[in-house]
Design a protein around this motif. Structure first.
Motif, mmCIF file in Angstrom:
data_model
loop_
_atom_site.group_PDB
_atom_site.id
_atom_site.type_symbol
_atom_site.label_atom_id
_atom_site.label_comp_id
_atom_site.label_asym_id
_atom_site.label_seq_id
_atom_site.Cartn_x
_atom_site.Cartn_y
_atom_site.Cartn_z
ATOM 1 N N LYS A 268 0.817 -1.223 0.000
ATOM 2 C CA LYS A 268 0.000 0.000 0.000
ATOM 3 C C LYS A 268 0.842 1.261 0.000
ATOM 4 O O LYS A 268 0.301 2.372 0.090
ATOM 5 N N ASN A 269 2.166 1.128 -0.059
ATOM 6 C CA ASN A 269 3.059 2.295 -0.011
ATOM 7 C C ASN A 269 2.746 3.186 1.187
ATOM 8 O O ASN A 269 2.710 4.426 1.078
ATOM 9 N N THR A 270 2.539 2.561 2.313
ATOM 10 C CA THR A 270 2.115 3.291 3.504
ATOM 11 C C THR A 270 2.938 2.874 4.717
ATOM 12 O O THR A 270 3.237 1.688 4.888
ATOM 13 N N VAL A 271 3.276 3.862 5.534
ATOM 14 C CA VAL A 271 3.948 3.615 6.805
ATOM 15 C C VAL A 271 3.031 4.108 7.915
ATOM 16 O O VAL A 271 2.316 5.098 7.743
ATOM 17 N N TYR A 272 3.052 3.407 9.029
ATOM 18 C CA TYR A 272 2.168 3.710 10.145
ATOM 19 C C TYR A 272 2.976 3.978 11.414
ATOM 20 O O TYR A 272 4.099 3.484 11.575
ATOM 21 N N LEU A 273 2.369 4.732 12.318
ATOM 22 C CA LEU A 273 2.933 4.913 13.645
ATOM 23 C C LEU A 273 1.790 4.748 14.635
ATOM 24 O O LEU A 273 0.913 5.619 14.729
ATOM 25 N N GLN A 274 1.788 3.620 15.317
ATOM 26 C CA GLN A 274 0.808 3.377 16.365
ATOM 27 C C GLN A 274 1.355 3.973 17.656
ATOM 28 O O GLN A 274 2.441 3.592 18.110
ATOM 29 N N MET A 275 0.592 4.885 18.238
ATOM 30 C CA MET A 275 1.036 5.586 19.431
ATOM 31 C C MET A 275 0.097 5.265 20.578
ATOM 32 O O MET A 275 -1.098 5.602 20.526
ATOM 33 N N ASN A 276 0.623 4.597 21.582
ATOM 34 C CA ASN A 276 -0.152 4.222 22.765
ATOM 35 C C ASN A 276 0.383 4.942 23.991
ATOM 36 O O ASN A 276 1.491 5.467 23.983
ATOM 37 N N SER A 277 -0.408 4.939 25.045
ATOM 38 C CA SER A 277 -0.006 5.566 26.314
ATOM 39 C C SER A 277 0.530 6.974 26.090
ATOM 40 O O SER A 277 1.589 7.339 26.604
#
Length: 124
Positions: free
Chosen positions: A76-85
């Motif tokens: 998908k040519n996509t980068v993610y950043l999951q941010m918790n807490s």
């Protein structure tokens, strides 16, 4: 034309979560290290996280280690950043960046392309 477009920012209470996305176009996505940086008002842009060509090669700033997770979907040519807490000190504009070097670097000067940024605000 190379474009990086971030999304997913917003206002969240401390302890909450957000997931940022960065959609890339106009480049051979799999040949780029992808990074996330952030900049708070009056401060320099700082490294948050990066992921190499291989999805198993990741790196985090100490301030986010254990709370944030970077990932990429090369299909998908996509980068993610999951941010918790999330903490109030995470409040900043978050930028996605692409680096054509092989190795992950934390220096913003070495990244070739940048998105426009997305605001993340964490309230107490």
């Amino acid at each position: 034309q190379i474009q990086l477009v971030e999304s997913g920012g917003g206002l969240v209470q401390a302890g909450g979560s957000l997931r940022l996305s960065c959609a890339a176009s106009g480049l051979t996505f799999t040949r780029y290290v992808m990074g996330w940086f952030r900049q708070a008002p009056g401060k320099d842009r700082e490294f948050v996280s990066a992921i190499g060509w291989s999805t198993s090669n990741t790196y985090y700033a100490n301030s986010v280690k254990g709370r944030f997770t970077i990932s990429r979907d090369n299909a998908k040519n996509t980068v993610y950043l999951q941010m918790n807490s999330l903490k109030p000190e995470d409040t900043a504009v978050y930028y996605c960046a692409a680096d054509s070097n092989v190795r992950i670097t934390t220096s913003p000067a070495l990244y070739d392309y940048w998105g426009q940024g997305t605001q993340v605000t964490v309230s107490t």
